[in-house]
Design a protein around this motif. Sequence first.
Motif, PDB file in Angstrom:
ATOM      1  N   ASP A   1      -6.980   5.029   5.551  1.00 25.93           N
ATOM      2  CA  ASP A   1      -6.770   4.931   4.103  1.00 25.93           C
ATOM      3  C   ASP A   1      -6.376   3.505   3.706  1.00 25.93           C
ATOM      4  N   PHE A   2      -5.541   2.883   4.507  1.00 24.53           N
ATOM      5  CA  PHE A   2      -5.100   1.522   4.197  1.00 24.53           C
ATOM      6  C   PHE A   2      -6.264   0.537   4.252  1.00 24.53           C
ATOM      7  N   VAL A   3      -7.080   0.626   5.296  1.00 24.28           N
ATOM      8  CA  VAL A   3      -8.211  -0.300   5.424  1.00 24.28           C
ATOM      9  C   VAL A   3      -9.204  -0.078   4.285  1.00 24.28           C
ATOM     10  N   GLU A   4      -9.442   1.173   3.943  1.00 21.34           N
ATOM     11  CA  GLU A   4     -10.346   1.464   2.822  1.00 21.34           C
ATOM     12  C   GLU A   4      -9.789   0.897   1.519  1.00 21.34           C
ATOM     13  N   PHE A   5      -8.491   1.047   1.325  1.00 20.22           N
ATOM     14  CA  PHE A   5      -7.845   0.513   0.128  1.00 20.22           C
ATOM     15  C   PHE A   5      -7.976  -1.006   0.080  1.00 20.22           C
ATOM     16  N   GLU A   6      -7.770  -1.652   1.203  1.00 19.99           N
ATOM     17  CA  GLU A   6      -7.867  -3.115   1.259  1.00 19.99           C
ATOM     18  C   GLU A   6      -9.297  -3.576   0.988  1.00 19.99           C
ATOM     19  N   ASN A   7     -10.269  -2.885   1.548  1.00 20.14           N
ATOM     20  CA  ASN A   7     -11.672  -3.263   1.308  1.00 20.14           C
ATOM     21  C   ASN A   7     -12.034  -3.092  -0.158  1.00 20.14           C
ATOM     22  N   ASP A   8     -11.547  -2.034  -0.780  1.00 23.47           N
ATOM     23  CA  ASP A   8     -11.793  -1.832  -2.209  1.00 23.47           C
ATOM     24  C   ASP A   8     -11.188  -2.969  -3.023  1.00 23.47           C
TER      25      ASP A   8
ATOM     26  N   PHE B   1       0.832  -1.201   0.000  1.00 32.09           N
ATOM     27  CA  PHE B   1       0.000   0.000   0.000  1.00 32.09           C
ATOM     28  C   PHE B   1       0.874   1.261   0.000  1.00 32.09           C
ATOM     29  N   LEU B   2       1.903   1.285   0.852  1.00 31.33           N
ATOM     30  CA  LEU B   2       2.779   2.454   0.907  1.00 31.33           C
ATOM     31  C   LEU B   2       3.541   2.645  -0.401  1.00 31.33           C
ATOM     32  N   GLU B   3       3.980   1.568  -1.006  1.00 32.42           N
ATOM     33  CA  GLU B   3       4.749   1.667  -2.250  1.00 32.42           C
ATOM     34  C   GLU B   3       3.876   2.110  -3.414  1.00 32.42           C
ATOM     35  N   GLN B   4       2.594   1.784  -3.347  1.00 33.18           N
ATOM     36  CA  GLN B   4       1.685   2.145  -4.434  1.00 33.18           C
ATOM     37  C   GLN B   4       1.067   3.535  -4.242  1.00 33.18           C
ATOM     38  N   HIS B   5       1.373   4.177  -3.149  1.00 30.73           N
ATOM     39  CA  HIS B   5       0.831   5.510  -2.881  1.00 30.73           C
ATOM     40  C   HIS B   5       1.992   6.472  -2.604  1.00 30.73           C
ATOM     41  N   PRO B   6       2.600   6.989  -3.650  1.00 33.98           N
ATOM     42  CA  PRO B   6       3.776   7.856  -3.493  1.00 33.98           C
ATOM     43  C   PRO B   6       3.480   9.167  -2.764  1.00 33.98           C
ATOM     44  N   HIS B   7       2.187   9.498  -2.608  1.00 29.74           N
ATOM     45  CA  HIS B   7       1.871  10.726  -1.866  1.00 29.74           C
ATOM     46  C   HIS B   7       2.200  10.584  -0.374  1.00 29.74           C
ATOM     47  N   VAL B   8       2.343   9.329   0.084  1.00 30.50           N
ATOM     48  CA  VAL B   8       2.756   9.098   1.471  1.00 30.50           C
ATOM     49  C   VAL B   8       4.275   9.254   1.513  1.00 30.50           C
TER      50      VAL B   8
END
Length: 320
Positions: A297-304, A253-260
């Motif tokens: 954000d991570f949990v929402e991403f995982e649920n999606d 998740f962190l690697e796929q979201h460079p805004h973090v």
Amino acid sequence: MGNCFSCFKVPPVPPPAAESSTDPASCKPLQEASDQEDGDVDGGMLHRQVSEKQQRSSEMVQSNGNKGLSGLLGEGVASRTFCRIPLGGRSGSDKRSDTASANNNSLLPVRSVSDSKINALFEQYKDGAEDAILADGIERLCNDLCVRPDEFCVLVLAWRFEAEQMCCFTRQEFVTGCKTIKVESIKGMQSRLPDLCREVQQDGELFKKLYRFTFKFGLDPDQRILPADMAICLWRLVFSQNEPHIMHRWLQFLEQHPHVRGIPRDTWNMFLNFVETVGDDLSSYDDAEAWPSLFDDFVEFENDQVNQNVTKARESGICD
């Protein structure tokens, strides 16, 4: 640590021979008293036995130069044997006292390490310009320890040395750290590392201290937020021996979201509670609790991701 205290136990003192526990001459009053008490049974026979014993005792004393126990056992043996045991018998309290003394003697202090040897070891890896072991010296130290600089045990070593920053051991950190873990040589450090790693893996409180140290360890002197790429590397390292089930998905998740771009201290610290709370499938996550927004954000991403996978599976079934 690592020493077996049983190696320091004092060998038990062999008990003295039964016949040498008292002076033969001192037996007279006891024997005469016994003779008087039992005179009604067979006074004549007992009188003859006592007389014979007294005569033999007198002959033994005379033949040994009237030396008593020293003459019978030898002066050295007598002094070594009876200097620890009081004459006249041993009460129950005496026995308990002897047992306590033996237990105390079995726990002798561990030999302290040598400051001079530790400083000499430090000098082998010290930088030429600074009084510290820097990146090159740490690499040579790791080579001599037969480990890689990015191994979990090196992180544990840095934690036990209370190192302020990566790729640097000051003289004070190195000397104090070696004293703490009681080593003064490469061989000693090499044999101690597995124990240090095992301790921190088996004790949850120790691991928590190591985990919180890791955040500070990864910061540059002027930083307060850990760069995301560094945080990812350190998360992989600190959990390398016991990886949580969600670890791979979290890092992905962190690697796929460079805004973090950075991880604050509270997010780093609370991630340990997060992985212990949410379970393997994040079903225990409660967004009403005061979690950092990055976890939301991570949990929402995982649920999606889960919903997309379910949709694709259904579409695939319909097409079939």
